[in-house]
Scaffold this active site. Structure first.
Site: not given
Length: 303
Positions: A103, A177, A245
């Protein structure tokens, strides 16, 4: 040619065999693909040898002669370092395909695709959703960005891992995502706040969760993470530091695109405070602990 024989003709390198990478590599091995694995912490790669994986001392050694190279690493910097500083790109053969399931930020994914294209290497950004449970079961949701024909050529590979959807050009997988992570984080926050309200009002959290199952509030988050909150089992799954994150990456993209995303901003602030307070290695469902602390209802066993 049988499927197993066809799979055996495509050599796969898997770089990054942590919580998600290891079960994904096992699924590929089970499907009959020859898989060479590498991880910075070699012990995590060595555990796959009993499943039939070949071990490589370096990322470049793993990628040499591979037809397909998967990366499942912590962030964009780690992916870039492995691809372009650790020698992987240099050893890739013409026509190879890099599938990045990490990701990372969409602009970084697009940059990697452009740099690899100069070497006649294809790139697909294919982050996944479904967690460790989905990785082990081969039921991941795979969001693939890149050229349609390249993704179609990977149908048999993705079939071992889950359900793939081509969502657009390079970088589109990462955008999807991030959107997925928005929904996950906001829903975790909503379920956690509901748990706070329920208990403060005198109801039982577990029975509350049972009562609303099948109604409009039903979700995978209520199912899995709601159970974690009720049972207070916060071993990750998905560490809160990685959820933060991803939310930071959403904020960066929102700034780039000139968007206001107030719900995302609020839950990002809560995750930032939780991680700063030492919760980074707890599962993201443990945001409940942060909200309990805010409301003076934290449990002694969690302190």
């Amino acid at each position: 040619m049988t499927a197993d024989k066809a799979n055996a003709s495509r050599r796969i390198a898997f770089l990054g065999t942590g919580l998600m990478g290891a079960p994904m590599a096992r699924r590929l091995l089970k499907a009959g693909f020859p898989v060479t694995v590498w991880n910075r912490d070699a012990s995590k790669a060595e555990a796959l040898a009993t499943a039939g994986a070949s071990l490589a001392a370096t990322a470049a050694d793993a990628a040499r002669d591979a037809d397909i190279v998967f990366t499942m690493l912590s962030d964009g910097n780690a992916v870039g370092q492995v691809l372009f500083e650790a020698g992987v790109a240099e050893v890739l053969k013409v026509g190879a395909i890099v599938v990045d399931s990490s990701s990372i930020a969409a602009p970084i994914a697009r940059d990697h695709a452009a740099r690899l294209a100069e070497l006649d290497v294809a790139h697909v950004d294919a982050p996944v959703s479904g967690g460790v449970v989905g990785a082990e079961a081969g039921t991941l949701a795979i969001m693939a960005g890149g050229e349609a024909e390249v993704i179609a050529d990977l149908t048999d590979v993705f079939a071992a891992l889950g359900r793939v959807t081509h969502v657009g050009p390079a970088g589109a997988g990462q955008i999807c995502k991030l959107a997925n992570q928005q929904i996950v984080a906001i829903t975790i926050g909503a379920v956690a706040e509901a748990m706070i309200l329920v208990e403060a009002g005198g109801a039982d959290r577990g029975r509350f969760r049972d009562a609303i199952r099948g109604g409009f509030a039903e979700s995978r988050i209520l199912d899995l993470h709601g159970a974690r909150m009720v049972n207070r089992t916060f071993v990750p799954g998905g560490p809160s530091r990685l959820q933060l994150k991803d939310l930071d990456a959403v904020a960066a993209m929102a700034d780039l695109l000139g968007l206001e995303l107030p719900l995302t901003a609020m839950v990002r602030s809560e995750f930032r405070d939780f991680v700063t307070d030492g919760g980074g290695e707890k599962d993201h469902s443990a945001l409940l602990l942060h909200l309990e602390k805010l409301n003076g209802s934290e449990r002694k066993e969690d302190q």
